[in-house]
Design an enzyme around this catalytic site. Sequence first.
Site, PDB file in Angstrom:
ATOM      1  N   GLU A 278       7.504  32.536 -30.654  1.00  4.83           N
ATOM      2  CA  GLU A 278       7.673  33.666 -29.991  1.00  4.83           C
ATOM      3  C   GLU A 278       6.622  34.602 -30.730  1.00  4.83           C
ATOM      4  O   GLU A 278       5.619  35.387 -29.982  1.00  4.83           O
ATOM      5  CB  GLU A 278       9.120  34.413 -30.036  1.00  4.83           C
ATOM      6  N   CYS A 304      16.212  35.725 -26.628  1.00  5.57           N
ATOM      7  CA  CYS A 304      17.322  34.704 -27.255  1.00  5.57           C
ATOM      8  C   CYS A 304      18.792  35.093 -26.840  1.00  5.57           C
ATOM      9  O   CYS A 304      19.669  34.269 -26.705  1.00  5.57           O
ATOM     10  CB  CYS A 304      17.198  34.930 -28.726  1.00  5.57           C
ATOM     11  N   GLU A 371      18.238  24.229 -15.808  1.00  3.65           N
ATOM     12  CA  GLU A 371      16.888  24.018 -16.415  1.00  3.65           C
ATOM     13  C   GLU A 371      16.969  23.665 -17.810  1.00  3.65           C
ATOM     14  O   GLU A 371      16.129  23.252 -18.439  1.00  3.65           O
ATOM     15  CB  GLU A 371      15.864  25.258 -16.287  1.00  3.65           C
TER      16      GLU A 371
HETATM   17 FE1  HC1 Z   1      22.770  34.963 -31.510  1.00  5.75          FE
HETATM   18 FE2  HC1 Z   1      20.657  34.010 -31.455  1.00  5.75          FE
HETATM   19  S1  HC1 Z   1      20.926  35.369 -32.978  1.00  5.75           S
HETATM   20  S2  HC1 Z   1      21.458  34.989 -29.808  1.00  5.75           S
HETATM   21  O1  HC1 Z   1      22.580  36.664 -31.364  1.00  5.75           O
HETATM   22  O2  HC1 Z   1      18.721  34.264 -31.279  1.00  5.75           O
HETATM   23  O3  HC1 Z   1      24.975  34.297 -29.855  1.00  5.75           O
HETATM   24  O4  HC1 Z   1      24.501  34.749 -33.944  1.00  5.75           O
HETATM   25  O5  HC1 Z   1      23.011  32.156 -32.019  1.00  5.75           O
HETATM   26  O6  HC1 Z   1      20.564  31.393 -29.531  1.00  5.75           O
HETATM   27  O7  HC1 Z   1      19.650  31.969 -33.581  1.00  5.75           O
HETATM   28  C1  HC1 Z   1      24.206  34.816 -30.429  1.00  5.75           C
HETATM   29  C2  HC1 Z   1      24.014  34.998 -32.980  1.00  5.75           C
HETATM   30  C3  HC1 Z   1      22.518  33.038 -31.818  1.00  5.75           C
HETATM   31  C4  HC1 Z   1      20.663  32.380 -30.651  1.00  5.75           C
HETATM   32  C5  HC1 Z   1      20.024  32.649 -32.707  1.00  5.75           C
END
Ligand code: HC1
Length: 586
Positions: A278, A304, A371
Amino acid sequence: MPKITINAKTLEVPAGTTVLEASLEAGYQIPTLCHVAGRPALGACRVCVVEIGGYPRLQAACSTPIAEGMEIKTNSPQVREARRTVMELLLSEHQGLCTICDRDEDCELRKIAGTLGIQGTPYEGAQALLSLDESTAALYRNTGKCIKCRRCVSVCHEVQGVGALFPQGRGFDTLIGPAFSSPLAEVVCVQCGQCAAVCPVGAIGERQQVDAVWSALSDTSKHVVVQTAPAIRAALGECFGYPPGTVVTGKMVAALRRLGFDAIFDTNFTADLTIMEEGSELLSRLKTVLVDHGEAALPLFTSCSPGWINFAETFFPQMLPHISSCKSPQQMFGALAKTYYAEKIGVDPKDMVVVSVMPCTAKKAEAERPEMRASGYQDVDHVLTTRELALMIKTIGLDFRGLPDESMDTPFGISTGAADIFANSGGVMEAALRAAYELVTGRSLPGDNLHVTQVAGLTGVKEASLVLSDLLPDWSFLEGVQLNVAVAHGLGNARNLVEGIMRGERRYHFVEIMTCPGGCIGGGGQPRMTTDDVRLARMEAIFREDEGKEHRKSHENPYVQALYKEFLGEPLGHKSHQLLHTSYGV
Ligand code: HC1
């Protein structure tokens, strides 16, 4: 400060305090089924009634502000009788199949009935018929258990700005649910599960995948790996009597091993990878705009949090080009487990089962998106919430508190502190800034305090600006550019932020959005009840976990470096595009 008496005890409390809050201050807990600490009063359940001198009728403590000289009785015979009647009426409408309800000891209705000594109801009521909605991958709704407290309606509208649930009809005929009794899958629900997180009974919850995981674990032809999200380790302990803010990473790993998983891995590993991908995407878009004077969608939004993706697809489709093409760390993990890792250990990906433990209900739906099959198979097979993992540990009778601390397996169990903080609102931004500073300047961040305090904490929308200087030649186009970033958590805050950006009132380069209040530590699949105090305690715990790590910047993860060397090539390269990136609105 107004002076009042509660059960003959005199005290002073700040103006604006409610009778419910003042009573707590005086040492008396008043039962309630609709109020959530820190949220505006709903006054819907009437269980919290109290007697106030001079008032002709009993008053709801949650919605009555204190006034000078008030004389409050929280426990008079009249109060006890009224609470009992309200509870008996609620019980007469509730489909009390307690022995087969997933709320088990965690049901607020049963708890209050117990403390009031209620053993049955004389009312026939209007026993709601079972109407089970399992139309989404993430959530079930059972109207037969709904007690019409309206917590779900309040959180869905006022916190998340979604508006999928409404009260409909009047009196005994009141129903809470999507308009026209539509299934959840046919309305604007983003599957965040915040409704399930506040529901006091078993009327809304996650669709459990525990049985599917047991089956996989007992199938000797399968290689079953598990990944745990950053936020689990700061909350799972609450299911075993630890106070909020206790980190239980080592015990969690030990428990997963005893449950029979073949390898214990960490979503944090692919959180580190997300920063590489990213961050490269952000720098590439900035280069397009600043150097080539071309067009690239800025600001770049993080991708995410799947509830946010569902929200953007539903309410802001015009913003989809702004969302990073990176899959979430959960999905990157699945794609790599069934390709790179499967090949490394000589397992046919068809015989590999990937299980996730997530604080989030929307992750269940994300795993099932059509997907998300870059490996040729569904990349993530089953998603458990924190609550479901706790249930599995309890099912096998493990003494969780007595477990030793154990470590995750290599290669995907190794992560940096930057990945830990993904769990907190502002964490993805902080992790990205830590890496960007070092990669763009070629210098180490000065000092040990790596925290970007402007984007931490529970403020709904947070902003920061920075100017980097003395850049490496490749990045010199950023010299003197003021980079503006923003962070929002909770979809109501996200809506305000996105609308401000669309109106041109706010200009940013990079924006982090997390679906749930506080970020994933406050996810819809976390142990109940997540108040702001609980959120802050979990956030602190996550920062402690980060601060204790050997490496605290994603680009320093030696196993991520090896993955690029052995398999992926470079960030945004061909293989990365194939496995780690996606598009939206499909
Ligand atoms: Fe999350 Fe993530 S931080 S989205 O908040 O980007 O659910 O904990 O697992 O995929 O790493 C949630 C938390 C998680 C993803 C990561």
